[in-house]
Motif scaffolding. Structure first.
Motif, PDB file in Angstrom:
ATOM      1  N   SER A  18     -22.604 -11.983 -22.425  1.00  0.00           N
ATOM      2  CA  SER A  18     -21.874 -11.999 -21.157  1.00  0.00           C
ATOM      3  C   SER A  18     -20.489 -11.402 -21.309  1.00  0.00           C
ATOM      4  N   ASP A  19     -19.924 -11.002 -20.200  1.00  0.00           N
ATOM      5  CA  ASP A  19     -18.522 -10.613 -20.138  1.00  0.00           C
ATOM      6  C   ASP A  19     -17.756 -11.762 -19.498  1.00  0.00           C
ATOM      7  N   VAL A  20     -16.574 -12.069 -20.033  1.00  0.00           N
ATOM      8  CA  VAL A  20     -15.768 -13.181 -19.529  1.00  0.00           C
ATOM      9  C   VAL A  20     -14.332 -12.724 -19.336  1.00  0.00           C
ATOM     10  N   THR A  21     -13.605 -13.460 -18.496  1.00  0.00           N
ATOM     11  CA  THR A  21     -12.182 -13.225 -18.302  1.00  0.00           C
ATOM     12  C   THR A  21     -11.501 -14.559 -18.035  1.00  0.00           C
ATOM     13  N   THR A  22     -10.207 -14.566 -18.036  1.00  0.00           N
ATOM     14  CA  THR A  22      -9.414 -15.750 -17.776  1.00  0.00           C
ATOM     15  C   THR A  22      -9.242 -15.939 -16.274  1.00  0.00           C
ATOM     16  N   ILE A  23      -9.278 -17.198 -15.836  1.00  0.00           N
ATOM     17  CA  ILE A  23      -8.932 -17.507 -14.448  1.00  0.00           C
ATOM     18  C   ILE A  23      -7.505 -18.051 -14.476  1.00  0.00           C
ATOM     19  N   PRO A  24      -6.585 -17.359 -13.852  1.00  0.00           N
ATOM     20  CA  PRO A  24      -5.188 -17.804 -13.872  1.00  0.00           C
ATOM     21  C   PRO A  24      -5.021 -19.185 -13.229  1.00  0.00           C
ATOM     22  N   LEU A  25      -4.068 -19.961 -13.712  1.00  0.00           N
ATOM     23  CA  LEU A  25      -3.798 -21.288 -13.197  1.00  0.00           C
ATOM     24  C   LEU A  25      -3.576 -21.265 -11.681  1.00  0.00           C
ATOM     25  N   GLU A  26      -2.880 -20.257 -11.194  1.00  0.00           N
ATOM     26  CA  GLU A  26      -2.599 -20.162  -9.759  1.00  0.00           C
ATOM     27  C   GLU A  26      -3.901 -20.068  -8.955  1.00  0.00           C
ATOM     28  N   VAL A  27      -4.893 -19.357  -9.489  1.00  0.00           N
ATOM     29  CA  VAL A  27      -6.184 -19.214  -8.811  1.00  0.00           C
ATOM     30  C   VAL A  27      -6.933 -20.545  -8.852  1.00  0.00           C
ATOM     31  N   LYS A  28      -6.937 -21.197 -10.021  1.00  0.00           N
ATOM     32  CA  LYS A  28      -7.597 -22.503 -10.129  1.00  0.00           C
ATOM     33  C   LYS A  28      -6.984 -23.495  -9.149  1.00  0.00           C
ATOM     34  N   GLU A  29      -5.665 -23.501  -9.053  1.00  0.00           N
ATOM     35  CA  GLU A  29      -4.996 -24.429  -8.134  1.00  0.00           C
ATOM     36  C   GLU A  29      -5.339 -24.102  -6.685  1.00  0.00           C
ATOM     37  N   LYS A  30      -5.332 -22.843  -6.331  1.00  0.00           N
ATOM     38  CA  LYS A  30      -5.623 -22.418  -4.956  1.00  0.00           C
ATOM     39  C   LYS A  30      -7.052 -22.799  -4.554  1.00  0.00           C
ATOM     40  N   LEU A  31      -7.991 -22.695  -5.503  1.00  0.00           N
ATOM     41  CA  LEU A  31      -9.389 -23.029  -5.229  1.00  0.00           C
ATOM     42  C   LEU A  31      -9.686 -24.516  -5.449  1.00  0.00           C
ATOM     43  N   ASN A  32      -8.667 -25.269  -5.901  1.00  0.00           N
ATOM     44  CA  ASN A  32      -8.864 -26.671  -6.273  1.00  0.00           C
ATOM     45  C   ASN A  32     -10.011 -26.773  -7.277  1.00  0.00           C
ATOM     46  N   LEU A  33      -9.976 -25.905  -8.262  1.00  0.00           N
ATOM     47  CA  LEU A  33     -11.039 -25.754  -9.249  1.00  0.00           C
ATOM     48  C   LEU A  33     -10.662 -26.460 -10.542  1.00  0.00           C
ATOM     49  N   LYS A  34     -11.563 -27.276 -11.028  1.00  0.00           N
ATOM     50  CA  LYS A  34     -11.351 -27.990 -12.285  1.00  0.00           C
ATOM     51  C   LYS A  34     -12.214 -27.353 -13.366  1.00  0.00           C
ATOM     52  N   THR A  35     -11.790 -27.464 -14.607  1.00  0.00           N
ATOM     53  CA  THR A  35     -12.560 -26.957 -15.733  1.00  0.00           C
ATOM     54  C   THR A  35     -13.950 -27.592 -15.711  1.00  0.00           C
ATOM     55  N   GLY A  36     -14.976 -26.764 -15.855  1.00  0.00           N
ATOM     56  CA  GLY A  36     -16.358 -27.242 -15.838  1.00  0.00           C
ATOM     57  C   GLY A  36     -17.036 -27.072 -14.493  1.00  0.00           C
ATOM     58  N   GLU A  37     -16.252 -26.858 -13.422  1.00  0.00           N
ATOM     59  CA  GLU A  37     -16.849 -26.632 -12.108  1.00  0.00           C
ATOM     60  C   GLU A  37     -17.283 -25.171 -12.000  1.00  0.00           C
ATOM     61  N   SER A  38     -18.036 -24.871 -10.959  1.00  0.00           N
ATOM     62  CA  SER A  38     -18.608 -23.532 -10.792  1.00  0.00           C
ATOM     63  C   SER A  38     -17.903 -22.737  -9.704  1.00  0.00           C
ATOM     64  N   ILE A  39     -17.987 -21.419  -9.845  1.00  0.00           N
ATOM     65  CA  ILE A  39     -17.484 -20.499  -8.828  1.00  0.00           C
ATOM     66  C   ILE A  39     -18.632 -19.615  -8.362  1.00  0.00           C
ATOM     67  N   ARG A  40     -18.427 -18.972  -7.223  1.00  0.00           N
ATOM     68  CA  ARG A  40     -19.367 -17.994  -6.703  1.00  0.00           C
ATOM     69  C   ARG A  40     -18.594 -16.712  -6.410  1.00  0.00           C
ATOM     70  N   TYR A  41     -19.294 -15.591  -6.511  1.00  0.00           N
ATOM     71  CA  TYR A  41     -18.713 -14.305  -6.144  1.00  0.00           C
ATOM     72  C   TYR A  41     -19.343 -13.879  -4.830  1.00  0.00           C
ATOM     73  N   LEU A  42     -18.493 -13.571  -3.843  1.00  0.00           N
ATOM     74  CA  LEU A  42     -18.972 -13.091  -2.559  1.00  0.00           C
ATOM     75  C   LEU A  42     -18.637 -11.607  -2.449  1.00  0.00           C
ATOM     76  N   PHE A  43     -19.665 -10.793  -2.243  1.00  0.00           N
ATOM     77  CA  PHE A  43     -19.477  -9.350  -2.150  1.00  0.00           C
ATOM     78  C   PHE A  43     -19.238  -8.989  -0.689  1.00  0.00           C
ATOM     79  N   GLU A  44     -18.043  -8.496  -0.400  1.00  0.00           N
ATOM     80  CA  GLU A  44     -17.631  -8.175   0.961  1.00  0.00           C
ATOM     81  C   GLU A  44     -18.092  -6.773   1.356  1.00  0.00           C
TER      82      GLU A  44
END
Length: 81
Positions: A18-44
């Protein structure tokens, strides 16, 4: 839609297959995302990609199983009437 551009770049790295990258703290806070939770990618339609916090899916089968176990005797008694 407003957005903030920063000069900070985030490198895409290889991790296994896989390819991975860092999620900046500001993004995690904005999404109310905690370590271990999942994200989705929406293609606009404009070609951009939006990252959103994935909502937990309800496991209906697990809920039904739990209720059946909890009320197994009562249900059996009703059937036996």
């Amino acid at each position: 839609m407003s957005h903030v551009d920063t000069d900070k770049k985030y490198k895409v790295r290889k991790s296994g297959n896989s390819d991975v990258t860092t999620i900046p703290l500001e993004v995690k806070e904005k999404l109310n995302l905690k370590t271990g939770e999942s994200i989705r990618y929406l293609f606009e339609t404009d070609g951009s990609v939006k990252i959103v916090k994935a909502e937990d899916e309800v496991d209906v089968d697990a809920i039904v199983d739990s209720v059946m176990v909890q009320y197994e005797k009562a249900i059996k008694d009703l059937v036996d009437l």
